[in-house]
Scaffold this motif. Structure first.
Motif, PDB file in Angstrom:
ATOM      1  N   VAL A 183       0.847  -1.201   0.000  1.00 20.34           N
ATOM      2  CA  VAL A 183       0.000   0.000   0.000  1.00 20.34           C
ATOM      3  C   VAL A 183       0.875   1.242   0.000  1.00 20.34           C
ATOM      4  O   VAL A 183       0.628   2.197  -0.737  1.00 20.34           O
ATOM      5  CB  VAL A 183      -0.940  -0.004   1.225  1.00 20.34           C
ATOM      6  CG1 VAL A 183      -1.702   1.295   1.320  1.00 20.34           C
ATOM      7  CG2 VAL A 183      -1.909  -1.168   1.141  1.00 20.34           C
ATOM      8  N   HIS A 208      -2.024  -9.639  -1.523  1.00 16.54           N
ATOM      9  CA  HIS A 208      -2.509  -8.719  -2.561  1.00 16.54           C
ATOM     10  C   HIS A 208      -3.932  -8.296  -2.257  1.00 16.54           C
ATOM     11  O   HIS A 208      -4.280  -7.122  -2.337  1.00 16.54           O
ATOM     12  CB  HIS A 208      -2.443  -9.387  -3.930  1.00 16.54           C
ATOM     13  CG  HIS A 208      -1.050  -9.639  -4.394  1.00 16.54           C
ATOM     14  ND1 HIS A 208      -0.398 -10.815  -4.137  1.00 16.54           N
ATOM     15  CD2 HIS A 208      -0.189  -8.867  -5.076  1.00 16.54           C
ATOM     16  CE1 HIS A 208       0.825 -10.752  -4.644  1.00 16.54           C
ATOM     17  NE2 HIS A 208       0.974  -9.575  -5.220  1.00 16.54           N
ATOM     18  N   ALA A 209      -4.754  -9.275  -1.925  1.00 19.79           N
ATOM     19  CA  ALA A 209      -6.152  -8.967  -1.612  1.00 19.79           C
ATOM     20  C   ALA A 209      -6.225  -8.112  -0.354  1.00 19.79           C
ATOM     21  O   ALA A 209      -7.029  -7.184  -0.267  1.00 19.79           O
ATOM     22  CB  ALA A 209      -6.941 -10.254  -1.420  1.00 19.79           C
ATOM     23  N   ALA A 212      -3.928  -6.037   0.792  1.00 24.40           N
ATOM     24  CA  ALA A 212      -3.483  -4.679   0.446  1.00 24.40           C
ATOM     25  C   ALA A 212      -4.579  -3.945  -0.317  1.00 24.40           C
ATOM     26  O   ALA A 212      -4.830  -2.763  -0.095  1.00 24.40           O
ATOM     27  CB  ALA A 212      -2.204  -4.751  -0.384  1.00 24.40           C
ATOM     28  N   ASP A 213      -5.233  -4.661  -1.195  1.00 26.53           N
ATOM     29  CA  ASP A 213      -6.291  -4.057  -2.001  1.00 26.53           C
ATOM     30  C   ASP A 213      -7.427  -3.567  -1.105  1.00 26.53           C
ATOM     31  O   ASP A 213      -7.961  -2.475  -1.295  1.00 26.53           O
ATOM     32  CB  ASP A 213      -6.827  -5.112  -2.978  1.00 26.53           C
ATOM     33  CG  ASP A 213      -7.397  -4.470  -4.219  1.00 26.53           C
ATOM     34  OD1 ASP A 213      -6.883  -3.410  -4.611  1.00 26.53           O
ATOM     35  OD2 ASP A 213      -8.349  -5.027  -4.778  1.00 26.53           O
ATOM     36  N   ALA A 214      -7.777  -4.382  -0.127  1.00 25.39           N
ATOM     37  CA  ALA A 214      -8.858  -4.004   0.785  1.00 25.39           C
ATOM     38  C   ALA A 214      -8.459  -2.791   1.623  1.00 25.39           C
ATOM     39  O   ALA A 214      -9.259  -1.885   1.849  1.00 25.39           O
ATOM     40  CB  ALA A 214      -9.202  -5.183   1.693  1.00 25.39           C
ATOM     41  N   PHE A 264      -6.351  -0.460   0.741  1.00 23.84           N
ATOM     42  CA  PHE A 264      -6.372   0.679  -0.177  1.00 23.84           C
ATOM     43  C   PHE A 264      -7.803   1.157  -0.384  1.00 23.84           C
ATOM     44  O   PHE A 264      -8.099   2.352  -0.331  1.00 23.84           O
ATOM     45  CB  PHE A 264      -5.752   0.264  -1.510  1.00 23.84           C
ATOM     46  CG  PHE A 264      -5.750   1.345  -2.552  1.00 23.84           C
ATOM     47  CD1 PHE A 264      -4.709   2.272  -2.620  1.00 23.84           C
ATOM     48  CD2 PHE A 264      -6.778   1.440  -3.473  1.00 23.84           C
ATOM     49  CE1 PHE A 264      -4.710   3.264  -3.580  1.00 23.84           C
ATOM     50  CE2 PHE A 264      -6.785   2.440  -4.437  1.00 23.84           C
ATOM     51  CZ  PHE A 264      -5.749   3.353  -4.486  1.00 23.84           C
ATOM     52  N   ALA A 265      -8.705   0.211  -0.624  1.00 21.11           N
ATOM     53  CA  ALA A 265     -10.096   0.577  -0.894  1.00 21.11           C
ATOM     54  C   ALA A 265     -10.711   1.284   0.304  1.00 21.11           C
ATOM     55  O   ALA A 265     -11.419   2.275   0.154  1.00 21.11           O
ATOM     56  CB  ALA A 265     -10.894  -0.677  -1.238  1.00 21.11           C
TER      57      ALA A 265
END
Lengths: 470, 417
Positions: free
Chosen positions: B264, B366-367, B369-371, B373-374
């Motif tokens: 992130v 990855h998931a 980090a994505d969460a 970020f979102a």
């Protein structure tokens, strides 16, 4: 005289691949090709193709008495062309019988009708163009995404010249009235309305193979009996459903194809005909006006738009998407336009639905995501990248109006340049013509005087320069 | 009931859960609960259960007068109780080290001689079982299983054991054979086994060879927060704060948090990461953060207690629990109560009941980090999870869990008849 109006819907969105935030700005391809290919191929082989075959047999066996209408979204057509081209061929074969009518809808199966009228009109035109290209028909009856309808939408639809629109016979609109009549729009009385008979449609699409249902098993003669026993004045039964009903929702083993095949014979026995939507509106008069102040649809118990725009996640994504609508319309980049289309598909918003109870079960069944939150995150990541691309073309720091005036200036200038270019070429031809005349004159003179031969060439250079300056 | 911890002096989630469950059962009415803990401090909430301290239960006869007893242990127990218990000493434990009241001392923690304490606790349980009449015996976690078995042998009453965690969760698979032995023995002797999640239920069935019909899941719940805690408001600065809170040990998956944080931070800069808590992997994590070159935005707070925990949650924008194996995991529920959206691993038991959280596999950084970020970049998602989470958490009540447990009691009592 009674009639059945069959209409099937085919739609598949371009599903998005898992798109992480670190892809934003780096990766501009958003689609899960594998899943899209796999899903449409599977459904086509389980449902669309055998269903087409069944319908063709029905048309031939009934001596073209059986008729049917389709609405196929542009995104579904694109995928079918790409992954299952044999379906397009099979469809053409069906169309050749003359018993098939295509309905109009938005190209992207979008919710644009709720937000951007211009975009909506543009998409409808694009869709109808696609249908004409493939099947040589120009639709005259309109059906909106998920049968979304309201007075405002009906006015727009009427202004586009459609004779009729299709929507749901929702209880909160109809009240005591029956969906088995033709109605007209309160906002645009010239626009007739065909209403889905939910009970009869759902008997086929949802309850057909359910052994817990009172009327299981449903047979064709029983079904036709129900229709024949409707009150005399109720002339039309509108059966609207997803095409996947045949073969996918109701699998082949349930006997759905045999059920369909038997319908025309029993219908003929009871004097029931099959009409297409445009035939129906031509033959029947409207019995009254329906007013729908708030948008309705065919989804869920509430028959409203809450399956797509029911929570703040969906609204945020929806508003963010259309916040760049004007910008995108100014763009000419083909790929950007294409992504713009695909991202508008209503399905992306459907996946974000958090209606967990009752209706929610149906939602999660169709979603490629584990949770509505994942659907939202993925979509927003993709949208962020898309907006970055739009911004690259037209920075957000410039106001829309300013941008418009700048673009007008640019366009005007390019027009001016074009005009000037034309003048140049005109002048050039003039010069060449005059040169030719000169030459002709000189060749005459040359007979008398050969020494002056080099002069025209010397005169040519300055002439060119003046032309370039202009 | 036999337990090891009871609020306010708690070391982990076990105490909170024992307390919540006992209170929830009491709220259902018609329950007379006696709760045994190794070492009461006197400030426990006694409204809904009689608390007996193992360290104030005599195992050796001492002739002491009322005033002396009142003076010594009056703050934790009624002297009459002491005499009642003294009347039921069942064997000669003079060889044991006992104090002036004939009681065995307990630390009430997890000392190095834990096994000895467990054994002593079981000896004490024999006295208590002979003194206090009961219909059902309920043991919380492996530390108290031997006591439960002992009490069952003495009274002949059915034993229900409550599995808050197994050694498979604590050790990522490398189980301690002694602990495993005690756990398995408890399960074999139990009339019914209650697990805190389906995840744990499967472990109990598969790894401990228990009959599935004997194992029932009763998910944990949370106590509503007090007014004071709910009103904690922390200043939110320019940067968003993403927090890990818990023991920094292998079981909690801290390294996945650091790796996701580094992803992130390489994309955005308006975020700070906090790792609150302490544990044997803390130094390793500090080095890892430095290694990933994110130390300037990655902060360690050390161990937080009581109010500090809630202050930390109030100051956070996202709470992350990347546990590799979590039997239940109460902390995301607490984060939700504080209005802080959570990202939790699918390998945690609470993922089975929570709706308004983001669930990822612990290893899928990855998931994760994505969460993260979102949640910091898309306010709609953050607000949605915050508001719906608060509404959801109100429906997760100990009273309901208590009712389920009472149901199980009735079942085992009827089976006896």
């Amino acid at each position: 005289m009674k009639a059945i109006c069959f209409y099937f819907q085919i739609h598949q969105p371009f599903r998005l691949k898992t798109y992480r935030f670190f892809n934003i700005g780096n990766d501009h391809y958003y689609y899960d090709d594998f899943a899209n290919d796999e899903i449409i191929t599977r459904i086509a082989h389980r449902s669309y193709l055998p269903a087409n075959q069944t319908l063709l047999e029905m048309i031939n066996a009934s001596n073209k008495q059986f008729k049917v209408a389709f609405s196929i979204s542009g995104t579904a057509l694109e995928q079918l062309e790409q992954y299952v081209p044999e379906f397009i061929e099979s469809m053409k074969e069906l169309v050749a019988t003359g018993c098939v009518e295509f309905l109009s809808e938005t190209y992207a199966h979008s919710l644009a009708s709720l937000k951007e009228t211009e975009e909506f009109i543009e998409q409808v035109k694009q869709h109808d163009e696609k249908i004409f290209q493939l099947f040589g028909q120009r639709p005259t009856v309109f059906r909106n995404t998920e049968l979304i309808y309201s007075d405002d939408i009906s006015a727009v639809v009427a202004s586009m010249g459609f004779k009729a629109a299709i929507t749901d016979g929702a209880k909160h609109i109809l009240g005591w009235k029956s969906p088995n009549y033709v109605y007209s729009s309160a906002a645009a009385p010239q626009l007739k309305l065909l209403l889905k008979n939910s009970k009869m449609s759902d008997d086929i699409s949802f309850r057909f193979s359910n052994p817990d249902w009172n009327d299981y098993p449903l047979t064709a003669d029983k079904y036709i009996d129900w229709i024949a026993n409707l009150p005399q004045e109720e002339q039309i039964v509108n059966l609207f459903m997803n095409y996947e009903t045949l073969g996918e929702l109701q699998p082949r083993e349930s006997g759905i194809f045999e059920f369909m095949k038997a319908l025309p014979r029993f219908a003929a026995e009871r004097g029931i005909e099959f009409w297409t939507p445009s035939e129906t509106v031509a033959k029947l008069k409207s019995v009254g006006e329906l007013s729908v102040p708030y948008p309705m649809s065919w989804a869920d118990e509430a028959r409203d738009t809450s399956a797509w725009l029911g929570n703040d996640l969906q609204n945020e994504a929806f508003n963010k998407l259309y916040s760049v609508a004007e910008r995108v319309n100014l763009c000419t980049d083909r790929r950007l336009k294409q992504d713009w289309m695909y991202l508008q598909a209503s399905d992306h918003f459907y996946y974000m639905s958090t209606k967990h109870l009752n209706d929610g079960a149906v939602h999660s069944h169709y979603s490629p995501y584990e949770s509505p939150f994942q659907a939202f995150m993925n979509y927003m990541n993709v949208l962020s990248d898309f907006i970055v691309r739009v911004e690259e073309q037209y920075p957000l720091s410039i106001e829309n109006e300013e941008l418009n005036s700048l673009l007008t200036t640019i366009r005007n200038q390019s027009k001016e340049i074009e005009q000037l270019n034309r003048e140049i070429s005109l002048l050039r031809t003039n010069i060449i013509n005059s040169e030719d005349e000169d030459k002709a004159a000189e060749s005459q003179k040359a007979a008398a005087k050969t020494t002056a031969a080099k002069k025209p060439a010397a005169r040519k250079t300055p002439a060119k320069k003046t032309a370039a300056k202009e | 009931m036999f337990g090891w911890e009871f609020p306010p002096h708690i070391l982990g989630g076990l105490g909170t859960a024992s307390y919540g469950l006992t209170k929830g059962m009491w709220e259902n009415g018609d329950m007379d609960i006696t709760f045994v803990i190794p070492k009461p401090w006197g400030d426990e909430d006694r409204q809904f259960a009689h608390i007996i301290g193992a360290n104030s239960t005599p195992v050796v006869w001492r002739d002491v007068n009322w005033d002396y007893v009142q003076n010594r242990i009056g703050n934790v127990m009624d002297p009459q109780m002491y005499y009642d218990l003294r009347d039921h000493i069942y064997a000669d434990f003079n060889y044991m080290r006992t104090n002036d009241l004939g009681c065995i001392e307990f630390s009430g923690r997890y000392p190095d001689n834990l096994l000895e304490e467990i054994n002593n606790y079981s000896i004490v349980a024999g006295v208590i079982a002979r003194t206090v009449p009961c219909d059902v015996i309920h043991s919380h976690d492996w530390l108290t299983y031997p006591a439960g078995i002992h009490a069952k042998q003495v009274t002949g009453k059915p034993l229900v054991i409550h599995v808050h965690a197994t050694d498979f969760d604590r050790s990522r698979g490398n189980v301690n054979p002694t602990v495993y032995g005690i756990e398995r023995d408890g399960m074999n002797n139990a009339d019914h086994i209650i697990t805190v999640s389906e995840l744990t239920r499967r472990t109990v069935i598969e790894k401990y060879g228990q009959d599935p019909a004997k194992v029932t899941t009763v998910h944990n719940a949370v106590e509503p927060l007090s007014e004071e805690i709910r009103n904690i408001k922390m200043q939110h600065g320019k940067d968003k704060v993403i927090t890990f809170l818990g023991r920094i040990t292998m079981q909690k998956g801290p390294e996945y948090f650091v790796e996701a944080a580094s992803m992130v931070l390489h994309k955005t800069h308006n975020v700070r990461f906090v790792m609150a808590g302490s544990g044997d992997m803390m130094e390793k994590m500090i080095r890892l953060a430095a290694d990933r070159d994110i130390a300037d935005r990655f902060h360690f707070t050390g161990f937080l207690r009581g109010r500090q925990v809630y202050e930390m949650l109030a100051a956070s924008d996202v709470y992350v629990m990347p546990s590799v194996s979590e039997p239940f995991g109460i902390s995301p529920l607490e984060a939700m109560q504080m209005g802080c959206p959570s990202i939790i691993s699918k390998q945690s038991g609470c993922a089975e009941i929570l709706e308004n959280v983001i669930k990822v596999d612990y290893w899928d950084i990855h998931a994760m980090a994505d969460a993260m970020f979102a949640l910091v970049n898309y306010p709609a998602l953050h607000n949605h999870l915050r508001d719906k989470g608060l509404a959801e958490i109100d429906t997760i009540q100990w009273k309901k869990a208590g009712a389920k447990v009472i149901n199980i009691y009735n079942q085992v009592i009827n089976n006896r008849k």
